[in-house]
Write a protein that holds these residues in place. Structure first.
Motif, PDB file in Angstrom:
ATOM      1  N   ALA A 276       1.730 -10.714  -9.561  1.00  0.00           N
ATOM      2  CA  ALA A 276       2.227  -9.820  -8.507  1.00  0.00           C
ATOM      3  C   ALA A 276       1.065  -9.088  -7.839  1.00  0.00           C
ATOM      4  CB  ALA A 276       3.218  -8.827  -9.111  1.00  0.00           C
ATOM      5  N   MET A 277       0.071  -8.747  -8.632  1.00  0.00           N
ATOM      6  CA  MET A 277      -1.087  -8.068  -8.041  1.00  0.00           C
ATOM      7  C   MET A 277      -1.794  -9.005  -7.070  1.00  0.00           C
ATOM      8  SD  MET A 277      -4.065  -5.798  -9.792  1.00  0.00           S
ATOM      9  CE  MET A 277      -4.922  -7.069 -10.666  1.00  0.00           C
ATOM     10  N   GLY A 278      -1.815 -10.287  -7.420  1.00  0.00           N
ATOM     11  CA  GLY A 278      -2.413 -11.256  -6.516  1.00  0.00           C
ATOM     12  C   GLY A 278      -1.691 -11.284  -5.181  1.00  0.00           C
ATOM     13  N   MET A 279      -0.371 -11.211  -5.230  1.00  0.00           N
ATOM     14  CA  MET A 279       0.410 -11.194  -3.989  1.00  0.00           C
ATOM     15  C   MET A 279       0.095  -9.951  -3.166  1.00  0.00           C
ATOM     16  SD  MET A 279       4.036 -12.405  -5.644  1.00  0.00           S
ATOM     17  CE  MET A 279       5.015 -12.094  -4.188  1.00  0.00           C
ATOM     18  N   ILE A 280       0.033  -8.818  -3.850  1.00  0.00           N
ATOM     19  CA  ILE A 280      -0.238  -7.563  -3.135  1.00  0.00           C
ATOM     20  C   ILE A 280      -1.632  -7.602  -2.520  1.00  0.00           C
ATOM     21  CG2 ILE A 280      -0.605  -5.072  -3.424  1.00  0.00           C
ATOM     22  CD1 ILE A 280       1.550  -5.109  -5.591  1.00  0.00           C
ATOM     23  N   ASP A 281      -2.595  -8.066  -3.294  1.00  0.00           N
ATOM     24  CA  ASP A 281      -3.965  -8.094  -2.777  1.00  0.00           C
ATOM     25  C   ASP A 281      -4.098  -9.050  -1.597  1.00  0.00           C
ATOM     26  OD1 ASP A 281      -5.194  -6.093  -4.176  1.00  0.00           O
ATOM     27  OD2 ASP A 281      -5.927  -7.375  -5.794  1.00  0.00           O
ATOM     28  N   ALA A 282      -3.367 -10.154  -1.665  1.00  0.00           N
ATOM     29  CA  ALA A 282      -3.414 -11.085  -0.531  1.00  0.00           C
ATOM     30  C   ALA A 282      -2.888 -10.402   0.725  1.00  0.00           C
ATOM     31  CB  ALA A 282      -2.599 -12.329  -0.861  1.00  0.00           C
ATOM     32  N   LYS A 283      -1.827  -9.649   0.552  1.00  0.00           N
ATOM     33  CA  LYS A 283      -1.238  -8.957   1.698  1.00  0.00           C
ATOM     34  C   LYS A 283      -2.171  -7.839   2.184  1.00  0.00           C
ATOM     35  CE  LYS A 283       2.438  -9.503   4.040  1.00  0.00           C
ATOM     36  NZ  LYS A 283       2.797 -10.794   4.641  1.00  0.00           N
ATOM     37  N   ARG A 284      -2.816  -7.182   1.254  1.00  0.00           N
ATOM     38  CA  ARG A 284      -3.765  -6.125   1.630  1.00  0.00           C
ATOM     39  C   ARG A 284      -4.914  -6.725   2.448  1.00  0.00           C
ATOM     40  NH1 ARG A 284      -3.448  -1.251  -0.945  1.00  0.00           N
ATOM     41  NH2 ARG A 284      -5.674  -0.888  -0.695  1.00  0.00           N
ATOM     42  N   ALA A 285      -5.369  -7.898   2.018  1.00  0.00           N
ATOM     43  CA  ALA A 285      -6.459  -8.550   2.746  1.00  0.00           C
ATOM     44  C   ALA A 285      -6.010  -8.867   4.178  1.00  0.00           C
ATOM     45  CB  ALA A 285      -6.890  -9.815   2.012  1.00  0.00           C
ATOM     46  N   GLU A 286      -4.779  -9.373   4.287  1.00  0.00           N
ATOM     47  CA  GLU A 286      -4.225  -9.674   5.623  1.00  0.00           C
ATOM     48  C   GLU A 286      -4.223  -8.433   6.507  1.00  0.00           C
ATOM     49  OE1 GLU A 286      -0.792 -12.652   4.418  1.00  0.00           O
ATOM     50  OE2 GLU A 286      -0.208 -11.387   6.115  1.00  0.00           O
ATOM     51  N   ALA A 287      -3.938  -7.305   5.885  1.00  0.00           N
ATOM     52  CA  ALA A 287      -3.845  -6.046   6.639  1.00  0.00           C
ATOM     53  C   ALA A 287      -5.203  -5.379   6.798  1.00  0.00           C
ATOM     54  CB  ALA A 287      -2.878  -5.104   5.928  1.00  0.00           C
ATOM     55  N   GLY A 288      -6.240  -6.051   6.325  1.00  0.00           N
ATOM     56  CA  GLY A 288      -7.587  -5.503   6.470  1.00  0.00           C
ATOM     57  C   GLY A 288      -7.906  -4.394   5.478  1.00  0.00           C
ATOM     58  N   LEU A 289      -7.145  -4.346   4.392  1.00  0.00           N
ATOM     59  CA  LEU A 289      -7.399  -3.319   3.376  1.00  0.00           C
ATOM     60  C   LEU A 289      -8.196  -3.903   2.216  1.00  0.00           C
ATOM     61  CD1 LEU A 289      -3.829  -1.728   3.138  1.00  0.00           C
ATOM     62  CD2 LEU A 289      -5.829  -0.759   4.287  1.00  0.00           C
TER      63      LEU A 289
ATOM     64  N   ASP B 243       0.853  -1.205   0.000  1.00  0.00           N
ATOM     65  CA  ASP B 243       0.000   0.000   0.000  1.00  0.00           C
ATOM     66  C   ASP B 243       0.882   1.247   0.000  1.00  0.00           C
ATOM     67  OD1 ASP B 243      -2.584   1.242   0.151  1.00  0.00           O
ATOM     68  OD2 ASP B 243      -2.132   1.806   2.225  1.00  0.00           O
ATOM     69  N   GLY B 244       0.359   2.319  -0.552  1.00  0.00           N
ATOM     70  CA  GLY B 244       0.992   3.635  -0.408  1.00  0.00           C
ATOM     71  C   GLY B 244       2.107   3.930  -1.387  1.00  0.00           C
ATOM     72  N   GLY B 245       2.330   3.032  -2.380  1.00  0.00           N
ATOM     73  CA  GLY B 245       3.386   3.329  -3.355  1.00  0.00           C
ATOM     74  C   GLY B 245       2.993   4.472  -4.254  1.00  0.00           C
ATOM     75  N   PRO B 246       3.882   4.986  -5.053  1.00  0.00           N
ATOM     76  CA  PRO B 246       5.187   4.418  -5.366  1.00  0.00           C
ATOM     77  C   PRO B 246       6.280   4.748  -4.359  1.00  0.00           C
ATOM     78  CG  PRO B 246       4.848   6.385  -6.679  1.00  0.00           C
ATOM     79  CD  PRO B 246       3.585   6.158  -5.890  1.00  0.00           C
ATOM     80  N   THR B 247       6.034   5.660  -3.432  1.00  0.00           N
ATOM     81  CA  THR B 247       7.099   6.016  -2.513  1.00  0.00           C
ATOM     82  C   THR B 247       7.230   4.932  -1.434  1.00  0.00           C
ATOM     83  OG1 THR B 247       7.958   7.915  -1.322  1.00  0.00           O
ATOM     84  CG2 THR B 247       5.718   7.306  -0.847  1.00  0.00           C
ATOM     85  N   LEU B 248       8.352   4.897  -0.771  1.00  0.00           N
ATOM     86  CA  LEU B 248       8.573   3.890   0.268  1.00  0.00           C
ATOM     87  C   LEU B 248       7.710   4.177   1.495  1.00  0.00           C
ATOM     88  CD1 LEU B 248      10.258   1.556   1.605  1.00  0.00           C
ATOM     89  CD2 LEU B 248      11.801   3.349   2.411  1.00  0.00           C
ATOM     90  N   ARG B 249       6.969   3.202   1.927  1.00  0.00           N
ATOM     91  CA  ARG B 249       6.249   3.287   3.203  1.00  0.00           C
ATOM     92  C   ARG B 249       6.705   2.082   4.023  1.00  0.00           C
ATOM     93  NH1 ARG B 249       2.534   7.534   2.899  1.00  0.00           N
ATOM     94  NH2 ARG B 249       2.766   7.248   5.140  1.00  0.00           N
ATOM     95  N   PRO B 250       7.717   2.269   4.841  1.00  0.00           N
ATOM     96  CA  PRO B 250       8.321   1.108   5.521  1.00  0.00           C
ATOM     97  C   PRO B 250       7.313   0.269   6.286  1.00  0.00           C
ATOM     98  CG  PRO B 250       9.520   3.148   6.011  1.00  0.00           C
ATOM     99  CD  PRO B 250       8.320   3.528   5.216  1.00  0.00           C
ATOM    100  N   GLU B 251       6.304   0.924   6.848  1.00  0.00           N
ATOM    101  CA  GLU B 251       5.337   0.174   7.646  1.00  0.00           C
ATOM    102  C   GLU B 251       4.414  -0.679   6.779  1.00  0.00           C
ATOM    103  OE1 GLU B 251       5.303   3.308   6.954  1.00  0.00           O
ATOM    104  OE2 GLU B 251       3.269   4.045   6.641  1.00  0.00           O
ATOM    105  N   ARG B 252       4.464  -0.476   5.478  1.00  0.00           N
ATOM    106  CA  ARG B 252       3.596  -1.263   4.592  1.00  0.00           C
ATOM    107  C   ARG B 252       4.421  -2.178   3.674  1.00  0.00           C
ATOM    108  NH1 ARG B 252      -0.262   3.945   3.344  1.00  0.00           N
ATOM    109  NH2 ARG B 252      -0.154   4.623   5.507  1.00  0.00           N
ATOM    110  N   LEU B 253       5.620  -2.370   4.078  1.00  0.00           N
ATOM    111  CA  LEU B 253       6.532  -3.196   3.286  1.00  0.00           C
ATOM    112  C   LEU B 253       6.630  -4.566   3.949  1.00  0.00           C
ATOM    113  CD1 LEU B 253       9.843  -1.927   1.908  1.00  0.00           C
ATOM    114  CD2 LEU B 253       9.960  -3.794   3.527  1.00  0.00           C
ATOM    115  N   TRP B 254       6.714  -5.598   3.157  1.00  0.00           N
ATOM    116  CA  TRP B 254       6.989  -6.902   3.759  1.00  0.00           C
ATOM    117  C   TRP B 254       8.180  -7.558   3.076  1.00  0.00           C
ATOM    118  CZ3 TRP B 254       3.452  -6.980  -0.247  1.00  0.00           C
ATOM    119  CH2 TRP B 254       3.400  -8.101  -1.069  1.00  0.00           C
ATOM    120  N   GLU B 255       8.866  -8.370   3.869  1.00  0.00           N
ATOM    121  CA  GLU B 255      10.050  -9.042   3.331  1.00  0.00           C
ATOM    122  C   GLU B 255       9.597 -10.330   2.680  1.00  0.00           C
ATOM    123  OE1 GLU B 255      12.836  -9.211   6.575  1.00  0.00           O
ATOM    124  OE2 GLU B 255      13.264  -7.054   6.418  1.00  0.00           O
TER     125      GLU B 255
END
Ligand code: SF4
Lengths: 328, 420
Positions: free
Chosen positions: A281-294, A252-264
């Motif tokens: 890649a969008m699938g990966m991002i959306d999965a992570k967004r779902a985890e974060a409640g977004l 979330d929050g790209g294109p700039t770096l948002r460290p709190e929304r970055l995952w390793e």
């Protein structure tokens, strides 16, 4: 994200896509040159690749890259895999993505391994260009600028675009010389991030760095412009491989770096189909967004419609049902 | 004679790629070049070239009045870090969460961090909005005011003309695309503060400073501060604009600016959308605002074969101008030349321009002009009362027969405009 997650993402994503209707519009004609085969996106994942912080184990990175490329090319060994895509006569451009600075840029360690692979294919160092829009961005991401006559070049376009305009669809731009005439082959080396305007900032969007006026093409979630840029013949016909640096990823929050929304994520994504790779890649991002409640990217009103256009242009596979997302 | 397309408000052509001593010159830091230019400018008696001397030298000692653009081909100034002296707080924006919404022009770009707006001249830096072109002109020139064109504003005077990189629309026929469609770092520039600009304009004996060639809306802060400084020092400032600006900034500008020329690109939304990536409605609103403000303004319409040359469109436009802005607003129908992304179209036939000229007269507009056709009788100003030529023009050669204050020498009728 583990092996099961990546596969689950694929399945989950197709359901999510159906729900939010971001697939090819109903009734739309099939792509002009629809890929006959199923598309393939390969993920090489290894948590141990990260030694500490932003330090990575080169041997493990090499293994990840080679294994993934062998799967992409169906080759039995690394050298054959690289030779399947590149020849000693090629002049290869590596388009990295360094806008957001350390942690959210292509890692030099990944690029080092690609250069090693190109050497396996016999590509001379002097025929390799690592490039980005601006030199300071490359430096900020940890690249060392070089333009020696004998070694690998690492350079920013820095305003040195073609003097004339080239047109593709609704895009009219001066092209970076790496795209217009220097390189016979491209490797796109993007990162994985959400993009507040374009929806997605992965592979296809990365080639905005090849035009002099990307600021002109951010309306309408960058659609159809991202597809138009990738449909320049100089890109479309010379793109051989996408090596997506997903060591870090941002949901979330790209294109700039948002460290709190970055995952390793500790992964590389490889493929020769740039559309399929972005879809995965969008699938990966959306999965992570779902985890974060977004909400998903599409549900947030930022569906990258340009993926549909890219598929209509025949640039690759948009339909996740026809993409094999494979872990190695 | 000049080629006719030199008669439109086109920035001087980009300099050729540097070689030899020229390359060495270009390799010098800009400030160093500027300093040397000042020294050499004086020594070479380049008409007091001052800060412009660098470019004059670079372009082979061409006279200052014709040679002042920076090279469109990027030079060494572009390869380093951004010149932070040219970064200033932007005006007219609001934060919306992590995104900035620019409120300077009707496009209202929403700009995430580290990104720029459509014009390429404004950037979201850590949640603060910045202009990247403050004191960063990429083109400077001294032009006749008729080149803008402003025909009813101090005829035959000189305008100290400047532009920065960037534009908030993208016209497919842009004659200055090598600066207007570039990001600031992609073209050369010099550092010149508003005070520098006013000083130079005065030194050169220019009656006005003109923001022109690209789009002054996108360098609003620089243009505004320069205008305020100029007026303090008794120099006029004029804005050569597409009128694609929001009401609030334009209202502020109207308090200080002396004259405005608006490019009315066409009279249909479709044309604005398809050919310019803009909108007609806000431009009409700006024209109405100008009328209400009392600032002198003129309208230019570039007539492009097959795209905006229809009779009905011209009639609709003339009727709207007369009804909304009045019969005294000069309207220039100028000739198109194939350029940029419209190289496939022919030049405008002179007959089309003459048809529009006659139609405007028939609709009751008192000061239509034919533009970009040097020597055409439609370039001159005629007294609407007695029909005598009161300002005669041939290209940029202008002879004003007006009496002081702008009266017709024959019948004493007052010609609207700003005249000494
Ligand atoms: S001035 Fe520039 S950034 Fe602002 S809205 Fe207009 S185009 Fe966008």
């Amino acid at each position: 994200m583990d092996r099961r997650d990546f596969l689950r993402t694929a399945a989950g994503l197709s359901a999510a896509m159906a729900a939010v209707r971001i697939g090819r519009p109903a009734g739309a004609p099939p792509p002009a040159s629809a890929p006959a085969k199923r598309a393939l996106v390969v993920r090489a994942h290894d948590p141990a690749v990260r030694v500490q912080g932003e330090q990575f184990d080169p041997a493990r990175l090499q293994q990840m890259l080679d294994k993934a490329l062998m799967r992409v090319t169906n080759a039995n060994d690394a050298a054959s895999a690289w030779k399947a895509l590149f020849s000693p006569k090629d002049v290869v451009g590596l388009k990295v993505n360094c806008l957001a600075g350390p942690r959210m840029s292509t890692h030099p360690a990944v690029v080092d391994q690609i250069v090693r692979g190109l050497r396996l294919a016999g590509v001379p160092d002097v025929n390799i260009y690592i490039w980005e829009m601006k030199s300071p961005e490359l430096q900020r991401a940890g690249f060392q600028l070089t333009s020696a006559r004998t070694g690998v070049h690492c350079v920013g376009t820095d305003g040195h675009y073609d003097a004339d305009i080239s047109n593709s669809g609704q895009v009219g731009s001066c092209l970076a010389p790496f795209v217009s005439h220097l390189c016979t082959a491209h490797i796109n080396v993007p990162i994985v991030k959400d993009h507040l305007v374009a929806g997605l900032g992965v592979g296809l969007k990365n080639f905005y760095g090849a035009i002099h006026n990307p600021n002109k093409y951010h309306d309408n979630t960058c659609s159809p412009y991202v597809a138009d840029v990738n449909n320049f013949p100089q890109i479309r016909t010379r793109l051989r491989l996408v090596v997506c640096d997903a060591l870090n990823a941002q949901y979330d929050g790209g294109p700039t770096l948002r460290p709190e929304r970055l995952w390793e994520e500790n992964s590389l994504l490889l493929g020769v189909d740039p559309v399929a790779l972005d879809v995965a890649a969008m699938g990966m991002i959306d999965a992570k967004r779902a985890e974060a409640g977004l909400k998903s990217i599409a549900e947030s009103g930022r569906a990258p419609k340009w993926l549909d256009v890219a598929a209509q242009y025949g640039l690759g596979e948009r339909d996740l049902q026809r993409i094999d997302c494979v872990n190695v | 004679m000049n080629k006719s397309h030199d008669f439109i408000d086109r920035a001087p052509a980009p300099a050729a790629k540097a070689s030899g001593w020229l390359a060495k010159w270009n390799a010098l830091p800009v400030e160093r070049r500027r300093f040397l230019a000042q020294v050499l400018g004086g020594a070479c008696a380049l008409g007091g070239a001052a800060a412009l001397g660098g470019w004059a030298l670079k372009r082979g000692l061409a006279p200052l009045s014709t040679a002042t653009t920076a090279a469109a081909a990027p030079g060494p100034a572009d390869s380093g870090k951004y010149d932070e002296r040219c970064v200033a707080d932007a005006r007219y924006w609001q934060a919306e969460g992590e995104i900035i919404r620019c409120k300077l022009c009707p496009r209202e770009c929403t700009v995430p961090r580290d990104e720029r707006g459509y014009c390429g001249a404004r950037e979201n830096r850590g949640g603060q909005y910045k202009t990247l072109v403050y004191s960063r002109p990429c083109t400077l020139a001294i032009d006749p005011i008729e080149k803008k064109p402003l025909f009813h504003f101090h005829p035959a005077s000189q305008a100290f003309s400047l532009a920065t990189a960037g534009c908030n629309v993208e016209c497919k026929f842009c004659q200055n695309w090598q600066t207007s469609q570039m990001r600031p770092e992609q073209i050369e520039y010099i550092y010149a503060t508003p005070q520098d600009i006013v000083r130079l304009a005065k030194e050169k004996g220019c009656a006005s400073i003109a923001y022109t060639y690209t789009e002054p809306v996108i360098f609003f802060e620089y243009a505004f501060d320069t205008t305020v400084e100029a007026r303090k020092q008794g120099v006029d400032a004029v804005m050569i604009s597409n009128g694609y600006i929001q009401k609030e900034p334009m209202t502020e500008m109207c308090k200080h600016i002396s004259a405005v020329k608006i490019d009315l690109k066409a009279f249909t939304e479709q044309f604005y959308k398809d050919v310019c990536h803009g909108e007609l409605k806000p431009v009409l609103a700006t024209l109405e605002l100008l009328k209400a403000s009392g600032v002198w303004f003129e309208i230019v319409v570039l007539i492009i074969p097959t795209l905006n040359d229809g009779e009905a469109e011209c009639r609709d436009m003339c009727r709207w101008v007369k009804a909304t802005l009045g019969p005294d607003v000069p309207i220039h129908f100028t000739r198109f030349h194939p350029l940029y992304k419209l190289e496939n179209l022919p030049m405008t036939p002179v007959e089309t321009l003459e048809r529009n000229y006659n139609m405007a007269k028939a609709e009751g507009l008192r000061f239509p002009y034919v533009g970009n056709v040097p020597g055409h009788k439609g370039e001159s100003t005629y007294c609407p009362s007695c029909g005598k030529p009161v300002i005669e023009r041939y290209g940029y050669v202008t002879r004003s027969n007006l009496k002081p204050g702008g009266a017709c020498p024959n019948c004493d009728a007052k010609i609207p405009g700003v005249f000494a």
